[in-house]
Scaffold this active site. Structure first.
Site, PDB file in Angstrom:
ATOM      1  N   TYR A  54       0.722  -1.172  -0.110  1.00 46.47           N
ATOM      2  CA  TYR A  54      -0.055  -0.061   0.088  1.00 46.47           C
ATOM      3  C   TYR A  54       0.857   1.153   0.252  1.00 46.47           C
ATOM      4  O   TYR A  54       0.509   2.283  -0.564  1.00 46.47           O
ATOM      5  CB  TYR A  54      -0.997  -0.025   1.069  1.00 46.47           C
ATOM      6  CG  TYR A  54      -2.155  -0.953   0.828  1.00 46.47           C
ATOM      7  CD1 TYR A  54      -3.276  -0.795   0.007  1.00 46.47           C
ATOM      8  CD2 TYR A  54      -2.181  -2.156   1.257  1.00 46.47           C
ATOM      9  CE1 TYR A  54      -4.270  -1.335  -0.635  1.00 46.47           C
ATOM     10  CE2 TYR A  54      -3.258  -3.113   0.942  1.00 46.47           C
ATOM     11  CZ  TYR A  54      -4.425  -2.768   0.109  1.00 46.47           C
ATOM     12  OH  TYR A  54      -5.137  -3.533  -0.215  1.00 46.47           O
ATOM     13  N   GLN A  87     -15.447   2.084  -6.481  1.00 44.92           N
ATOM     14  CA  GLN A  87     -14.761   0.960  -5.724  1.00 44.92           C
ATOM     15  C   GLN A  87     -13.272   1.407  -5.741  1.00 44.92           C
ATOM     16  O   GLN A  87     -12.389   0.454  -5.197  1.00 44.92           O
ATOM     17  CB  GLN A  87     -14.874  -0.329  -6.667  1.00 44.92           C
ATOM     18  CG  GLN A  87     -16.206  -0.615  -6.854  1.00 44.92           C
ATOM     19  CD  GLN A  87     -16.476  -1.980  -7.914  1.00 44.92           C
ATOM     20  OE1 GLN A  87     -16.486  -2.667  -7.832  1.00 44.92           O
ATOM     21  NE2 GLN A  87     -16.982  -1.242  -9.154  1.00 44.92           N
ATOM     22  N   ASN A  88     -12.938   2.519  -5.998  1.00 41.90           N
ATOM     23  CA  ASN A  88     -11.405   2.634  -6.246  1.00 41.90           C
ATOM     24  C   ASN A  88     -10.892   3.401  -4.947  1.00 41.90           C
ATOM     25  O   ASN A  88     -11.662   4.188  -4.098  1.00 41.90           O
ATOM     26  CB  ASN A  88     -10.982   3.749  -7.237  1.00 41.90           C
ATOM     27  CG  ASN A  88     -11.551   3.162  -8.628  1.00 41.90           C
ATOM     28  OD1 ASN A  88     -11.476   2.086  -8.553  1.00 41.90           O
ATOM     29  ND2 ASN A  88     -11.521   3.997  -9.641  1.00 41.90           N
ATOM     30  N   HIS A 105     -14.565   0.545  -1.188  1.00 38.67           N
ATOM     31  CA  HIS A 105     -13.803  -0.285  -0.714  1.00 38.67           C
ATOM     32  C   HIS A 105     -12.376   0.486   0.262  1.00 38.67           C
ATOM     33  O   HIS A 105     -11.304  -0.013   0.137  1.00 38.67           O
ATOM     34  CB  HIS A 105     -13.021  -0.801  -1.997  1.00 38.67           C
ATOM     35  CG  HIS A 105     -13.982  -1.741  -2.633  1.00 38.67           C
ATOM     36  ND1 HIS A 105     -13.938  -2.395  -3.794  1.00 38.67           N
ATOM     37  CD2 HIS A 105     -15.308  -2.445  -2.119  1.00 38.67           C
ATOM     38  CE1 HIS A 105     -14.828  -3.063  -4.064  1.00 38.67           C
ATOM     39  NE2 HIS A 105     -15.790  -3.202  -3.094  1.00 38.67           N
TER      40      HIS A 105
HETATM   41  N1  APR Z   1     -11.676   3.250 -19.422  1.00 36.71           N
HETATM   42  C1  APR Z   1     -12.861   2.517 -18.906  1.00 36.71           C
HETATM   43  N2  APR Z   1     -12.804   1.321 -18.660  1.00 36.71           N
HETATM   44  C2  APR Z   1     -11.628   0.656 -18.628  1.00 36.71           C
HETATM   45  C3  APR Z   1     -10.554   1.388 -19.172  1.00 36.71           C
HETATM   46  C4  APR Z   1     -10.605   2.626 -19.593  1.00 36.71           C
HETATM   47  N3  APR Z   1      -9.586   3.279 -20.158  1.00 36.71           N
HETATM   48  N4  APR Z   1      -9.507   0.129 -19.324  1.00 36.71           N
HETATM   49  C5  APR Z   1     -10.034  -0.822 -18.582  1.00 36.71           C
HETATM   50  N5  APR Z   1     -11.287  -0.486 -18.217  1.00 36.71           N
HETATM   51  C6  APR Z   1     -12.512  -1.651 -17.833  1.00 36.71           C
HETATM   52  C7  APR Z   1     -11.972  -3.073 -18.070  1.00 36.71           C
HETATM   53  O1  APR Z   1     -12.850  -3.413 -19.122  1.00 36.71           O
HETATM   54  C8  APR Z   1     -12.853  -3.557 -16.991  1.00 36.71           C
HETATM   55  O2  APR Z   1     -14.267  -3.823 -17.057  1.00 36.71           O
HETATM   56  O3  APR Z   1     -12.315  -1.400 -16.532  1.00 36.71           O
HETATM   57  C9  APR Z   1     -12.585  -2.506 -15.536  1.00 36.71           C
HETATM   58  C10 APR Z   1     -11.855  -3.043 -14.799  1.00 36.71           C
HETATM   59  O4  APR Z   1     -12.012  -4.155 -13.970  1.00 36.71           O
HETATM   60  P1  APR Z   1     -11.487  -4.656 -12.690  1.00 36.71           P
HETATM   61  O5  APR Z   1     -10.177  -4.733 -13.004  1.00 36.71           O
HETATM   62  O6  APR Z   1     -12.129  -5.859 -12.297  1.00 36.71           O
HETATM   63  O7  APR Z   1     -11.942  -3.572 -11.705  1.00 36.71           O
HETATM   64  P2  APR Z   1     -12.936  -3.178 -10.769  1.00 36.71           P
HETATM   65  O8  APR Z   1     -14.132  -3.725 -11.418  1.00 36.71           O
HETATM   66  O9  APR Z   1     -12.906  -1.996 -10.406  1.00 36.71           O
HETATM   67  O10 APR Z   1     -12.696  -4.419  -9.414  1.00 36.71           O
HETATM   68  C11 APR Z   1     -13.492  -4.349  -8.349  1.00 36.71           C
HETATM   69  O11 APR Z   1     -11.857  -5.571  -7.048  1.00 36.71           O
HETATM   70  O12 APR Z   1      -9.549  -5.493  -7.584  1.00 36.71           O
HETATM   71  C12 APR Z   1     -10.841  -5.737  -6.286  1.00 36.71           C
HETATM   72  O13 APR Z   1     -11.062  -4.258  -4.531  1.00 36.71           O
HETATM   73  C13 APR Z   1     -10.706  -4.026  -6.034  1.00 36.71           C
HETATM   74  O14 APR Z   1     -12.342  -2.304  -6.195  1.00 36.71           O
HETATM   75  C14 APR Z   1     -11.882  -3.512  -6.876  1.00 36.71           C
HETATM   76  C15 APR Z   1     -12.685  -4.476  -7.053  1.00 36.71           C
END
Ligand code: APR
Length: 230
Positions: A54, A87-88, A105
């Site tokens: 972190y 979720q960020n 989160h």
């Molecule tokens: N613009 C928009 N969307 C994008 C881009 C972009 N430039 N690049 C990638 N993506 C999309 C991907 O297609 C995918 O659907 O962002 C999404 C990212 O998904 P994840 O990596 O699964 O992230 P997230 O959904 O926020 O994860 C949820 O899981 O990792 C844990 O706790 C953490 O908050 C996080 C949670």
């Protein structure tokens, strides 16, 4: 009356600011198994590794700037009642100027007591070390909701989603619950919009307007669409 827009964001909105998404990087998070760095078990096994992980995330976030996607969402507050449910754990929505951000989160720049979770502090800078203690003398940990932990802000997020006049989703794969379930609470008659270059896993049969694009351009088009709605 101003319309209420609730926006669920995920890692994708910060991707173009240089913060890596989790699931796009082969299931490893900056080279680590996610359970080693983001679970109570990982913390019990190797506190140094988790603290360092972190610390690095904070260093990275300190140098990151909001991209046009974050900025367009902040701008929307001029004309709408905007609630961002993210979720960020980064602070790019706040850096962009959004004033109503709910972090499902947790937050990178906050830390909390391992003894009393109500003791939450702002962290100055990037580094949290072994031996950094709360006022009751216990080790501080990142203020992050790890896998297997409760999501205390979820109830507030659900209340907001239920009151939305427009619901938008940006950059989340919608695979992590309970956040992914937020869409299920949205009134079936309101406009729903998704911005993501890939199709997230949605279970709903509700009609959704989809912008298959990166956040930097897709959010702007989605906002044009929202403004065109009567
Ligand atoms: N613009 C928009 N969307 C994008 C881009 C972009 N430039 N690049 C990638 N993506 C999309 C991907 O297609 C995918 O659907 O962002 C999404 C990212 O998904 P994840 O990596 O699964 O992230 P997230 O959904 O926020 O994860 C949820 O899981 O990792 C844990 O706790 C953490 O908050 C996080 C949670």
């Amino acid at each position: 009356m101003r319309k209420k827009i609730v926006i669920l964001t995920g890692a994708g909105i910060s991707a173009e600011s240089g913060i890596k998404t989790f699931r796009d990087s082969g299931g490893l998070w900056e080279g680590h198994d996610v359970m080693d760095v983001a679970s109570p078990e990982g913390w019990a096994k190797n506190q140094e590794l988790v603290l360092n992980f972190y610390n690095q995330r904070r260093k990275q976030a300190l140098t990151a700037s909001p991209n046009p996607g974050h900025l367009a969402l902040a701008e929307l507050e001029k004309d709408y009642d905007v609630i961002i449910v993210t979720q960020n754990v980064d602070d790019l929505h706040e850096k962009a100027g959004s004033t109503n951000v709910l972090h499902l989160h947790g937050e990178l720049f906050k830390v909390r007591s391992t003894q009393d979770e109500s003791l939450v502090y702002d962290l100055d800078g990037w580094e949290l070390k072994t031996g950094d203690l709360c006022e009751k003398g216990s080790q501080l940990r990142p203020h992050i909701v790890w896998f297997g932990e409760m999501v205390p802000m979820m109830e507030t997020a659900i209340e907001q989603a239920m009151q939305a006049d427009i619901f938008m989703v940006v950059g989340t794969s919608l695979v992590v619950y309970p956040a992914a379930g937020l869409l299920d609470y949205v009134n079936s008659h309101i406009p729903k919009i998704i911005v993501d270059p890939n199709m997230p896993s949605i279970r709903t049969s509700q009609s959704i307007k989809f912008f298959t694009e990166k956040a930097s351009t897709g959010v702007i088009k989605a906002i044009e669409y929202i403004r065109s709605l009567k």
